[in-house]
Design a protein around this motif. Structure first.
Motif, short mmCIF file in Angstrom:
data_model
loop_
_atom_site.label_atom_id
_atom_site.label_comp_id
_atom_site.label_asym_id
_atom_site.label_seq_id
_atom_site.Cartn_x
_atom_site.Cartn_y
_atom_site.Cartn_z
N LEU A 124 -21.58 37.61 -57.47
CA LEU A 124 -20.99 36.99 -56.28
C LEU A 124 -19.88 37.85 -55.67
O LEU A 124 -19.21 38.60 -56.38
N VAL A 125 -19.69 37.66 -54.37
CA VAL A 125 -18.61 38.32 -53.64
C VAL A 125 -17.88 37.23 -52.84
O VAL A 125 -18.50 36.49 -52.08
N PHE A 126 -16.57 37.14 -53.03
CA PHE A 126 -15.73 36.16 -52.34
C PHE A 126 -14.89 36.89 -51.31
O PHE A 126 -14.16 37.83 -51.65
N LEU A 127 -15.01 36.47 -50.05
CA LEU A 127 -14.37 37.17 -48.93
C LEU A 127 -13.61 36.19 -48.06
O LEU A 127 -13.89 34.99 -48.07
N ARG A 128 -12.66 36.72 -47.29
CA ARG A 128 -12.00 35.91 -46.27
C ARG A 128 -11.65 36.81 -45.09
O ARG A 128 -11.65 38.03 -45.21
N GLY A 129 -11.37 36.17 -43.98
CA GLY A 129 -11.05 36.98 -42.82
C GLY A 129 -10.64 36.19 -41.61
O GLY A 129 -10.42 34.97 -41.67
N ILE A 130 -10.58 36.93 -40.51
CA ILE A 130 -10.18 36.36 -39.25
C ILE A 130 -11.02 37.00 -38.15
O ILE A 130 -11.38 38.17 -38.25
N VAL A 131 -11.39 36.21 -37.16
CA VAL A 131 -12.03 36.73 -35.96
C VAL A 131 -10.93 36.82 -34.92
O VAL A 131 -10.20 35.85 -34.70
N GLU A 132 -10.81 38.00 -34.29
CA GLU A 132 -9.71 38.21 -33.37
C GLU A 132 -10.12 39.00 -32.14
O GLU A 132 -11.11 39.74 -32.16
N GLN A 133 -9.34 38.81 -31.09
CA GLN A 133 -9.38 39.63 -29.88
C GLN A 133 -7.95 40.04 -29.60
O GLN A 133 -7.02 39.63 -30.31
N ASP A 134 -7.76 40.81 -28.54
CA ASP A 134 -6.42 41.28 -28.20
C ASP A 134 -5.41 40.14 -28.12
O ASP A 134 -4.26 40.30 -28.52
N GLU A 135 -5.82 39.00 -27.62
CA GLU A 135 -4.91 37.87 -27.43
C GLU A 135 -4.51 37.20 -28.74
O GLU A 135 -3.59 36.41 -28.76
N GLY A 136 -5.25 37.43 -29.80
CA GLY A 136 -4.92 36.80 -31.07
C GLY A 136 -6.14 36.22 -31.75
O GLY A 136 -7.28 36.56 -31.44
N PRO A 137 -5.91 35.32 -32.70
CA PRO A 137 -6.99 34.80 -33.53
C PRO A 137 -7.90 33.82 -32.80
O PRO A 137 -7.45 33.04 -31.98
N ILE A 138 -9.18 33.91 -33.12
CA ILE A 138 -10.19 32.97 -32.62
C ILE A 138 -10.60 32.02 -33.74
O ILE A 138 -10.80 30.84 -33.51
N ALA A 139 -10.74 32.56 -34.96
CA ALA A 139 -11.15 31.74 -36.10
C ALA A 139 -10.67 32.39 -37.40
O ALA A 139 -10.53 33.61 -37.47
N ALA A 140 -10.43 31.55 -38.39
CA ALA A 140 -10.17 32.00 -39.75
C ALA A 140 -11.34 31.53 -40.60
O ALA A 140 -11.97 30.51 -40.29
N PHE A 141 -11.67 32.27 -41.66
CA PHE A 141 -12.84 31.88 -42.44
C PHE A 141 -12.76 32.42 -43.86
O PHE A 141 -11.98 33.33 -44.16
N SER A 142 -13.58 31.83 -44.72
CA SER A 142 -13.85 32.37 -46.04
C SER A 142 -15.36 32.22 -46.27
O SER A 142 -16.00 31.38 -45.66
N GLY A 143 -15.87 33.07 -47.13
CA GLY A 143 -17.31 33.02 -47.40
C GLY A 143 -17.63 33.61 -48.75
O GLY A 143 -16.87 34.43 -49.28
N THR A 144 -18.76 33.19 -49.28
CA THR A 144 -19.26 33.70 -50.56
C THR A 144 -20.68 34.19 -50.35
O THR A 144 -21.49 33.49 -49.74
N ILE A 145 -20.96 35.39 -50.81
CA ILE A 145 -22.33 35.90 -50.77
C ILE A 145 -22.80 36.23 -52.17
O ILE A 145 -22.00 36.54 -53.05
N ARG A 146 -24.10 36.07 -52.36
CA ARG A 146 -24.74 36.46 -53.62
C ARG A 146 -25.31 37.84 -53.43
O ARG A 146 -26.01 38.10 -52.45
N LYS A 147 -25.02 38.72 -54.35
CA LYS A 147 -25.51 40.09 -54.26
C LYS A 147 -27.02 40.12 -54.38
O LYS A 147 -27.64 39.21 -54.93
N PRO A 148 -27.62 41.19 -53.86
CA PRO A 148 -29.09 41.31 -53.95
C PRO A 148 -29.56 41.33 -55.41
O PRO A 148 -28.85 41.83 -56.29
N THR A 149 -30.72 40.78 -55.62
CA THR A 149 -31.35 40.79 -56.94
C THR A 149 -32.11 42.09 -57.12
O THR A 149 -32.85 42.49 -56.23
N ALA A 150 -31.90 42.76 -58.24
CA ALA A 150 -32.65 43.99 -58.51
C ALA A 150 -34.12 43.63 -58.71
O ALA A 150 -34.45 42.67 -59.39
N ARG A 151 -35.00 44.42 -58.10
CA ARG A 151 -36.43 44.13 -58.22
C ARG A 151 -37.11 45.24 -58.97
O ARG A 151 -36.86 46.33 -58.94
#
Length: 151
Positions: A124-151
């Motif tokens: 797993l990968v745990f991330l957080r961030g912000i969406v922004e433009q010059d004027e400032g923040p649009i959204a704050a977020f966190s997310g979790t992704i599962r890494k690819p499975t080796a095949r």
């Protein structure tokens, strides 16, 4: 550099220090939703995915639609993880996202998802961030992704 059978990323000649982030198949969601995306790793250890809003990204008020912001965040989790050296492009999955809308984004200037790694485990990968433009923040977020499975 090619990132596998489905993705391409190479230095963007119009934006020094940035890399393109695109699917090779123009009929897939990323390419259909975003005509151009660029990505880079910042000096502070975060990564940034930039979109260039167009009219079809806006709502009836002429501001960036919330669905566009959500899509940028979701694509950003993967593009930025790749730029941070965590995953290769491919079959990773979004497990969850939490988003708080803070402000309105405008159509006439670039919009960035800025993402940092909180923790990485074997799967797993745990991330957080912000969406922004010059004027400032649009959204704050966190997310979790599962890494690819080796095949």
């Amino acid at each position: 550099m090619s990132d596998g059978p489905g993705f391409e990323s190479f230095p963007d000649p119009e934006h020094p220090g940035w890399y393109t982030w695109q699917l090779k198949d123009p009929t897939r969601f990323n390419t259909w939703m975003f005509e151009k995306l660029i990505v880079r790793r910042d000096d502070d250890g975060k990564a940034r995915l930039r979109m260039f809003p167009q009219r079809h990204h806006t709502n009836l008020q002429g501001m960036i639609h919330g669905g566009t912001t959500l899509a940028l965040i979701d694509v950003g989790l993967f593009a930025c993880s790749r730029m941070l050296g965590i995953i290769e492009a491919g079959t990773a999955l979004t497990l969850d996202m939490s988003v708080q809308f803070i402000g309105a984004g405008k159509e006439d200037r670039p919009c960035d998802a800025v993402i940092e790694l909180l923790k990485e485990t074997r799967r797993l990968v745990f991330l957080r961030g912000i969406v922004e433009q010059d004027e400032g923040p649009i959204a704050a977020f966190s997310g979790t992704i599962r890494k690819p499975t080796a095949r």
